[in-house]
Design an enzyme around this catalytic site. Structure first.
Site, PDB file in Angstrom:
ATOM      1  N   ASP A  51       1.123  -1.062   0.318  1.00 17.35           N
ATOM      2  CA  ASP A  51       0.428   0.182   0.015  1.00 17.35           C
ATOM      3  C   ASP A  51       1.007   1.109  -0.116  1.00 17.35           C
ATOM      4  O   ASP A  51       2.471   1.105   0.076  1.00 17.35           O
ATOM      5  CB  ASP A  51      -0.794   0.380   1.377  1.00 17.35           C
ATOM      6  N   TYR A 118       5.448 -10.117   7.785  1.00 12.55           N
ATOM      7  CA  TYR A 118       5.983  -8.708   8.329  1.00 12.55           C
ATOM      8  C   TYR A 118       5.411  -8.182   9.380  1.00 12.55           C
ATOM      9  O   TYR A 118       5.540  -8.309  10.088  1.00 12.55           O
ATOM     10  CB  TYR A 118       3.989  -7.960   7.449  1.00 12.55           C
TER      11      TYR A 118
END
Lengths: 264, 264
Positions: A51, A118
């Site tokens: 993103d 992540y």
């Protein structure tokens, strides 16, 4: 022959990895740099979209000539171990190629992924840190010790094979939301809390919603039971807010085969 | 009454702490923010000058009204524990007040210092790191293990009470160059090497020249004997290069009395 790249970037200035009609993307910048370096149009394929504002400590992407005809030739005239030095001269300071590897033509930087990790970085105190500006979520007020314990408890709920529909951005078109989270932890590093999560795949906004849910639990706005209910029922509204992109880092990508990384 | 501030800043955009005729300084930005917040001109006095591009993890500076007449009044109308929140709204993202304390009028943020600690950050590998751009010296080629051992040996030479004339910028007007370095170490933190040094005071460019000398020793351009000779003879040309400012951090300031820091 394809070249696989290991890339590190501060995503603050970009609309994400993937090229977008209106915005500067990491993919766009890489495409321009490699096309300029090789002297012919190149295709860059990433291991993931990220993103807007999301960072990468270790992102993988492949580079190959756009023209079919060139792919059969010995198109890469830079020794693989020197690619990072050659292309970094052409890249801005917030994107850096750290290693490269030769991979076969049928290797796909996204489809051959077996695990990704992540990290979501949270500055525990409300005092602003100039060195973490745009690089961590700044807590609106100090997260207490009990809050960290609740974050850890909530992180544990996600481990295992689950349908993560409740932790997916509303409106996603994914039909199979089953993913396996194989590890999750909350590390304390001075005033930084690092939520680290590994899975065989992630849904759209999944880590950011998990991080937001951890934060909501830390502040008592939600309980670990609510997080669990969101997981069992697939009800997005039972889970927490979507934490902002600038706290998120893609930090490891594992492939279904060994990759021979070179960087000198 | 004066207010002592603890400040953290990324110095990349500034000509240093001290106000300069041509350049934006941290002092200038703080002066403007505090004068705006209080509604009258303020004086900001720092614990140190720092060079252009140098960072601070914990810099101390005092704030007080410029007008004598105001100093006798209860001029600070913000609770000391809330000053950081109030002024940070007016400060850019690269400067942050992290704590404040009330100190007596005769307290001087520079003269009352008994010890300062600096860190010099070196990225050991030549691969660029977007997250350390402008925040660490990037080694032109990988520093080997033996190089780190030589850096440690050289760092040890500086410990003790010495005349540091050989480690002072040429042209400095200081007559007494005797300083006492009470601790020095080289820490390895992943790919980052941190040279940390504490002393009762530092000469102009002293840490940057010590860091440059460590680097010259790491690469075999100088030996620890050369570093020792520069120290004994005061010969600046025997010491190493002046490492760039963007790797330097002022990270701790100790005073001759306890300071009651508040931040909430």
């Amino acid at each position: 022959m394809k070249i696989l790249l290991k890339i590190r970037y501060d995503g603050g200035a970009y609309c994400g990895f993937q090229a977008q009609p209106n915005g500067v993307s990491v993919q766009g910048v890489l495409t321009e740099a490699f096309s300029g370096m090789f002297g012919f149009p190149c295709n860059i394929t990433g291991c993931s979209r990220t993103d807007s504002g999301v960072h990468a400590l270790s992102f993988c992407a492949s580079v190959e000539p756009k023209e079919e005809i060139l792919r059969d030739t010995q198109w890469c005239r830079v020794p693989v171990g020197k690619i990072h030095r050659a292309v970094n001269v052409l890249l801005p300071d917030d994107i850096s190629v750290v290693a490269a590897a030769e991979v076969p033509d049928d290797f796909h930087p996204r489809y051959n992924v077996v695990q990704k990790t992540y990290e979501y970085h949270i500055l525990r105190t409300p005092a602003r840190d100039p060195f973490l500006h745009g690089r961590a979520f700044h807590a609106p007020r100090r997260i207490p010790e009990e809050g960290i314990a609740l974050m850890r408890q909530t992180a544990g709920i996600f481990v295992g094979k689950h349908d993560f529909s409740g932790y997916m951005a509303a409106g996603s078109k994914i039909t199979d939301a089953v993913r396996t989270v194989c590890a999750a932890e909350v590390e304390e590093k001075d005033e930084l809390l690092i939520y680290r999560v590994s899975a065989d795949g992630f849904l759209y906004n999944m880590v950011r919603i998990m991080a937001g849910t951890l934060l909501d639990c830390a502040y008592g706005r939600l309980t670990p039971d609510d997080a669990d209910r969101a997981l069992r029922t697939g009800d997005r509204t039972a889970a927490g807010f979507t934490a902002p992109g600038h706290g998120l880092y893609l930090c490891r990508v594992e492939y279904d085969r060994p990759v021979d990384w070179l960087c000198e």
